[in-house]
Design an enzyme around this catalytic site. Structure first.
Site, short mmCIF file in Angstrom:
data_model
loop_
_atom_site.label_atom_id
_atom_site.label_comp_id
_atom_site.label_asym_id
_atom_site.label_seq_id
_atom_site.Cartn_x
_atom_site.Cartn_y
_atom_site.Cartn_z
N GLY A 9 0.82 -1.22 0.00
CA GLY A 9 0.00 0.00 0.00
C GLY A 9 0.85 1.26 0.00
CE1 TYR A 152 -11.33 -1.41 5.65
CE2 TYR A 152 -12.47 -0.63 7.61
CZ TYR A 152 -11.34 -0.64 6.80
OH TYR A 152 -10.24 0.10 7.14
CE LYS A 156 -8.41 -2.92 7.52
NZ LYS A 156 -6.99 -2.93 7.10
#
Ligand code: NAD
Length: 258
Positions: A9, A152, A156
């Protein structure tokens, strides 16, 4: 001493901030991203993950001082499961032997305050079982049911649970590799730009992630915390999810949670 550190990233937001901080300090950074990176690879699928690992090993010469899995997506599809969980775990598992060859190896992931939000248990369980096909089937049901944000939060939550299991094993603790997470609240990056631009989303975000201490964070704040986690001075902290979130976690959770 200069170190060699792989950061996924690295082309945007938190990963970019960390990569430039490390480079400014004299470290060699091997950036991994879809674009504008030393290693261009899609961590959303098996081919891209294997290629990312192979190219990082090649560029590093087979020894890495640290790995930070920062790449992520937050859309309401099945993609967070592919990238945030399976992409991060594949990168860390694939590069772990290269870490084990370093003198003071360190690893970190970027979790999220969303990991404390409601999750879909079937998605989390399939992730932790390493069954990507089952995780994607469960995630598709979540999306169909109109609860897309849970792909999401589930990705996580699963990532945090994976690291807490893995960190104490012979492969990680036994090889001298601390493995931790920074879990941000809301950070001003390209990922959150659309939320700030949309009044309704902005209201939802404020309620879901209250940040009484200093409000929204800049990417550099999270990068600094990651930098400490992967520095040689962190000799004994492992398996921890550190909330760098302006107080969102204590504001939202039962104070009895340890
Ligand atoms: N911004 C926030 O408020 C916030 C809050 C909590 C957690 N996070 C987490 O922090 C991490 C970084 O987010 P950010 O805010 O810097 O976002 P960002 O969108 O600015 O950067 C994410 C980077 O990941 C890369 N990426 C996405 N999918 C990929 C793929 N399939 N393969 C390779 N690279 C891919 C993107 O190209 C991008 O460069 C993510 O894991 C995110 O979930 C962000």
């Amino acid at each position: 001493m200069a170190r060699t550190i792989a950061v996924s990233g690295s082309a945007s937001g938190i990963g970019q901030a960390l990569a430039s901080m490390l480079r400014d300090a004299g470290d060699t950074v091997i950036g991994i991203d879809l674009r504008d990176a030393d290693v261009r690879a899609d961590l959303g699928g098996p081919e891209g993950r294997s290629r990312a690992v192979a190219e990082v090993l090649d560029l590093s010469g087979g020894t890495l001082d640290a790995v930070v899995a920062c790449a992520g997506v937050s859309d309401f599809t099945v993609l967070p499961v592919k990238v945030n969980y399976f992409g991060a775990v594949a990168l860390l598992d694939g590069l772990r032997p290269a870490l084990a060859r370093a003198a003071a190896p360190r690893a970190a992931v970027v979790g999220s305050i969303a990991g404390t939000h409601p999750v879909d248990e079937a998605v989390v369980r399939a992730c932790l079982d390493g069954d990507e096909a089952a995780a994607l089937r469960a995630a598709a049901k979540v999306v169909e049911a109109g609860a897309g944000s849970q792909t999401y939060s589930s990705s996580k939550s699963a990532l945090a649970q994976w690291l807490r299991r893995a960190c104490v094993t012979p492969e990680w603790a036994g090889a001298g590799i601390p493995l931790n997470a920074i879990a941000p609240g809301v950070v001003r990056t390209p990922m959150t730009e659309p939320l700030f631009a949309d009044e309704a989303m902005f209201q939802i975000m404020n309620e879901a992630v209250p940040m009484p201490l200093n409000g929204y964070a800049d990417a550099e704040v999270i990068a600094e915390a990651l930098r400490w986690l992967i520095s040689p001075v962190n000799t004994h902290m492992t398996g921890q999810v550190i909330y760098v979130d302006g107080g969102a976690e204590p504001a939202l959770r039962d104070p009895g949670v340890f």
